[in-house]
Design a protein around this motif. Structure first.
Motif, PDB file in Angstrom:
ATOM      1  N   VAL A  37       0.839  -1.205   0.000  1.00 45.97           N
ATOM      2  CA  VAL A  37       0.000   0.000   0.000  1.00 45.97           C
ATOM      3  C   VAL A  37       0.869   1.250   0.000  1.00 45.97           C
ATOM      4  N   ASP A  38       1.860   1.287   0.895  1.00 48.67           N
ATOM      5  CA  ASP A  38       2.680   2.496   1.051  1.00 48.67           C
ATOM      6  C   ASP A  38       3.535   2.784  -0.176  1.00 48.67           C
ATOM      7  N   HIS A  39       4.227   1.755  -0.665  1.00 48.05           N
ATOM      8  CA  HIS A  39       5.244   1.997  -1.684  1.00 48.05           C
ATOM      9  C   HIS A  39       4.734   1.862  -3.122  1.00 48.05           C
ATOM     10  N   GLU A  40       3.879   0.878  -3.379  1.00 47.89           N
ATOM     11  CA  GLU A  40       3.401   0.697  -4.750  1.00 47.89           C
ATOM     12  C   GLU A  40       2.146   1.516  -5.044  1.00 47.89           C
ATOM     13  N   LEU A  41       1.120   1.357  -4.205  1.00 48.45           N
ATOM     14  CA  LEU A  41      -0.146   2.033  -4.504  1.00 48.45           C
ATOM     15  C   LEU A  41      -0.051   3.540  -4.304  1.00 48.45           C
ATOM     16  N   MET A  42       0.492   3.958  -3.160  1.00 46.66           N
ATOM     17  CA  MET A  42       0.480   5.385  -2.850  1.00 46.66           C
ATOM     18  C   MET A  42       1.687   6.125  -3.415  1.00 46.66           C
ATOM     19  N   ALA A  43       2.899   5.579  -3.218  1.00 50.98           N
ATOM     20  CA  ALA A  43       4.098   6.292  -3.658  1.00 50.98           C
ATOM     21  C   ALA A  43       4.324   6.193  -5.164  1.00 50.98           C
ATOM     22  N   GLU A  44       4.225   4.971  -5.731  1.00 51.43           N
ATOM     23  CA  GLU A  44       4.516   4.799  -7.156  1.00 51.43           C
ATOM     24  C   GLU A  44       3.320   5.107  -8.043  1.00 51.43           C
ATOM     25  N   GLN A  45       2.146   4.554  -7.691  1.00 51.97           N
ATOM     26  CA  GLN A  45       0.969   4.741  -8.537  1.00 51.97           C
ATOM     27  C   GLN A  45       0.172   5.994  -8.189  1.00 51.97           C
ATOM     28  N   LYS A  46       0.550   6.666  -7.117  1.00 55.57           N
ATOM     29  CA  LYS A  46      -0.053   7.949  -6.714  1.00 55.57           C
ATOM     30  C   LYS A  46      -1.550   7.829  -6.409  1.00 55.57           C
ATOM     31  N   LEU A  47      -1.956   6.678  -5.896  1.00 51.63           N
ATOM     32  CA  LEU A  47      -3.352   6.521  -5.503  1.00 51.63           C
ATOM     33  C   LEU A  47      -3.580   7.219  -4.170  1.00 51.63           C
ATOM     34  N   SER A  48      -4.761   7.779  -4.008  1.00 49.09           N
ATOM     35  CA  SER A  48      -5.086   8.470  -2.759  1.00 49.09           C
ATOM     36  C   SER A  48      -5.342   7.454  -1.648  1.00 49.09           C
ATOM     37  N   ALA A  49      -5.279   7.929  -0.409  1.00 46.91           N
ATOM     38  CA  ALA A  49      -5.583   7.057   0.725  1.00 46.91           C
ATOM     39  C   ALA A  49      -7.014   6.552   0.643  1.00 46.91           C
ATOM     40  N   ALA A  50      -7.918   7.397   0.154  1.00 47.60           N
ATOM     41  CA  ALA A  50      -9.327   6.990   0.034  1.00 47.60           C
ATOM     42  C   ALA A  50      -9.474   5.840  -0.964  1.00 47.60           C
ATOM     43  N   THR A  51      -8.756   5.913  -2.092  1.00 49.10           N
ATOM     44  CA  THR A  51      -8.799   4.836  -3.086  1.00 49.10           C
ATOM     45  C   THR A  51      -8.203   3.560  -2.507  1.00 49.10           C
ATOM     46  N   CYS A  52      -7.110   3.690  -1.765  1.00 49.65           N
ATOM     47  CA  CYS A  52      -6.496   2.509  -1.135  1.00 49.65           C
ATOM     48  C   CYS A  52      -7.439   1.891  -0.113  1.00 49.65           C
ATOM     49  N   ARG A  53      -8.161   2.718   0.619  1.00 45.94           N
ATOM     50  CA  ARG A  53      -9.130   2.170   1.582  1.00 45.94           C
ATOM     51  C   ARG A  53     -10.228   1.396   0.859  1.00 45.94           C
ATOM     52  N   ARG A  54     -10.637   1.878  -0.315  1.00 42.14           N
ATOM     53  CA  ARG A  54     -11.629   1.147  -1.112  1.00 42.14           C
ATOM     54  C   ARG A  54     -11.083  -0.203  -1.551  1.00 42.14           C
ATOM     55  N   ASP A  73      -7.915 -20.446   6.395  1.00 44.57           N
ATOM     56  CA  ASP A  73      -7.728 -20.236   7.827  1.00 44.57           C
ATOM     57  C   ASP A  73      -6.522 -19.355   8.140  1.00 44.57           C
ATOM     58  N   THR A  74      -6.011 -18.651   7.117  1.00 54.01           N
ATOM     59  CA  THR A  74      -4.932 -17.690   7.321  1.00 54.01           C
ATOM     60  C   THR A  74      -5.528 -16.389   7.855  1.00 54.01           C
ATOM     61  N   PRO A  75      -4.998 -15.836   8.943  1.00 57.76           N
ATOM     62  CA  PRO A  75      -5.553 -14.590   9.497  1.00 57.76           C
ATOM     63  C   PRO A  75      -5.575 -13.480   8.453  1.00 57.76           C
ATOM     64  N   GLN A  76      -6.661 -12.706   8.427  1.00 59.19           N
ATOM     65  CA  GLN A  76      -6.752 -11.611   7.450  1.00 59.19           C
ATOM     66  C   GLN A  76      -5.683 -10.562   7.767  1.00 59.19           C
ATOM     67  N   PRO A  77      -5.030 -10.000   6.724  1.00 57.65           N
ATOM     68  CA  PRO A  77      -3.861  -9.133   6.926  1.00 57.65           C
ATOM     69  C   PRO A  77      -4.117  -7.644   6.691  1.00 57.65           C
ATOM     70  N   PHE A  78      -5.355  -7.178   6.893  1.00 61.94           N
ATOM     71  CA  PHE A  78      -5.700  -5.840   6.403  1.00 61.94           C
ATOM     72  C   PHE A  78      -5.858  -4.763   7.483  1.00 61.94           C
ATOM     73  N   ASP A  79      -5.740  -5.111   8.762  1.00 62.44           N
ATOM     74  CA  ASP A  79      -5.944  -4.121   9.809  1.00 62.44           C
ATOM     75  C   ASP A  79      -4.884  -3.024   9.758  1.00 62.44           C
ATOM     76  N   LYS A  80      -5.344  -1.790   9.643  1.00 61.77           N
ATOM     77  CA  LYS A  80      -4.489  -0.600   9.715  1.00 61.77           C
ATOM     78  C   LYS A  80      -3.360  -0.608   8.685  1.00 61.77           C
ATOM     79  N   VAL A  81      -3.608  -1.167   7.497  1.00 64.91           N
ATOM     80  CA  VAL A  81      -2.561  -1.157   6.463  1.00 64.91           C
ATOM     81  C   VAL A  81      -2.621   0.114   5.613  1.00 64.91           C
ATOM     82  N   VAL A  82      -3.706   0.874   5.745  1.00 62.06           N
ATOM     83  CA  VAL A  82      -3.825   2.158   5.047  1.00 62.06           C
ATOM     84  C   VAL A  82      -3.789   3.261   6.087  1.00 62.06           C
ATOM     85  N   PRO A  83      -3.030   4.334   5.839  1.00 56.53           N
ATOM     86  CA  PRO A  83      -2.992   5.432   6.804  1.00 56.53           C
ATOM     87  C   PRO A  83      -4.397   5.946   7.106  1.00 56.53           C
ATOM     88  N   SER A  84      -4.657   6.210   8.375  1.00 59.27           N
ATOM     89  CA  SER A  84      -5.966   6.719   8.778  1.00 59.27           C
ATOM     90  C   SER A  84      -6.194   8.106   8.201  1.00 59.27           C
TER      91      SER A  84
END
Length: 416
Positions: free
Chosen positions: A169-186, A205-216
């Protein structure tokens, strides 16, 4: 059958010639050889079927360019064939795993794991999940695209630990692809829903990995946030846009007037049929939310326009002649016309057709109209217990009187 069997020191082996074009995939080997671990010819003849059919399935996948998805399809078909021949699940898995190791191919190893339920390939069930979700075709397409973006980065569920998802999320979606935090939350919201589906329907049965991965979202709006926020049109903007539209398209001009004097969304206006009109009101039936299903008084300033549009309609719609896009939406083309018009007149991305809706709300607030009345006109949810839950709504006369306070004409002061 004899050509696939070879006896060595009393033990039978499966043997298969590798097609010449495929030998580079196998280190130049001319044939594949595998012990069947039996001295019985009858047992060897039974076992060799599974080994050879698996090898041939892998050959086919190699010809097409090995991809895990191709290998899964081949191995699944071969496993089903072996089941019909009486093989048990353990023996099928063991045999296919042995072959994957023989080939020293990670795609095959992964495919065996997927076929036998050891782990889940994340793109495997996207279509099934999307088919059972609710929403418009456009919403479903967007959700599917978000999930495929995730599955392209993380092939398997166990390859997506939380820290790696956060890094993505931090490096590819937001930094490289310039997606907004709102788009990443979607995107992450779509992934969270899909993960829950895999847990419920495919035993993930793998724990979901999505808690707090996008900046609030920041609690306090920055100056940049305020600058980018969509603005409302004022009376001068309305006149400027209306004048510009009249030189371009009668439908665009009509749409602007309808938007300004109803506060309705562009999709609501473009889907409005003649059967949903009476002499004094629009009946909005195709709305974004349940609160959007409402009646809007026909403002006195557009009565003549509405009557003419009804008379000229050739397709049962108030705004006649619009085309549908692939999502069955009539507003797409004329919406783009409006976008070009406002851009040509110098308006930036903070002004959109929705700015008329904001302008209506602004005029109603300035006129002192109660918020619950404005909410009924605009089709907004009204969440208070007394009015939102218990009230059956205000009378149509109250709505008509309130909307009558909207006036987009310039007010000239005599003697000024």
């Amino acid at each position: 059958m004899a050509k696939y069997l070879q006896k060595r020191r009393r033990v039978w082996y499966a043997v298969l010639e590798i097609p010449r074009s495929l030998r580079p995939h196998f280190g130049g080997k001319a044939r594949l050889v595998r012990s069947l671990q039996t001295e019985s010819l009858t047992e060897a003849e039974r076992l060799v079927l599974g080994v050879v059919s698996t090898w041939k399935a892998i050959f086919e996948a190699k010809r097409n360019g090995v991809a895990t998805k191709d290998a899964i399809t081949a191995l699944q078909a071969q496993a089903e064939e072996l089941q019909l021949q009486g093989w048990n699940a353990y023996d099928i898995k063991h045999r296919q795993a042995e072959i994957a190791e023989l080939f020293e191919d990670d795609d095959l190893r992964n495919a065996v794991g997927v076929v036998h339920g050891d782990y889940i390939q994340l793109d495997q069930y996207i279509d099934d999940y999307i088919a059972m979700t609710e929403g418009t075709a456009k919403t479903k397409d967007m959700k599917a695209a978000d999930l495929r973006r995730f599955a392209k980065k993380f092939s398997y569920a166990d390859e997506a630990p939380r820290l790696q998802v956060m890094d993505w999320v931090d490096h590819e979606l937001m930094a490289e692809q310039k997606l907004s935090a709102a788009t990443c939350r979607r995107i992450i919201s779509a992934c969270r829903g899909y993960w829950a589906y895999l847990e419920r329907h495919h035993k993930l049965d793998t724990p979901q990995p999505f808690d707090k991965v996008v900046p609030s979202a920041p609690r306090k709006k920055t100056k940049e946030d305020v600058r980018k926020r969509r603005k409302h049109f004022g009376k001068g903007d309305y006149q400027k846009l209306l004048d510009g539209s009249q030189r371009r398209s009668e439908v665009l001009s009509a749409l602007i007037q309808l938007g300004a004097y109803t506060g309705a969304r562009i999709e609501e206006l473009c889907s409005l049929k003649l059967e949903h009109l009476t002499d004094d009101r629009f009946k909005i039936e195709d709305a974004k939310t349940s609160a959007g299903i409402r009646e809007i008084p026909i403002h006195s300033h557009i009565k003549t326009l509405v009557a003419q549009l009804k008379k000229d309609s050739t397709d049962a719609y108030l705004l006649s002649g619009l085309t549908f896009n692939k999502y069955n939406d009539r507003s797409n083309a004329v919406g783009k016309q409006f976008g070009r018009l406002k851009a040509d007149l110098g308006y930036g991305p903070d002004f959109v057709f929705h700015s008329f809706r904001k302008g209506v709300a602004t005029q109603l607030e300035t006129a002192g109209v109660a918020e619950n009345v404005t909410a009924r006109i605009l089709g907004h949810e009204f969440r208070t217990i007394t009015y939102g839950l218990y009230s059956g709504g205000v009378s149509f006369d109250v709505l008509a009187k309130a909307l009558g306070r909207v006036d987009w004409r310039w007010q000239w002061v005599v003697g000024a």
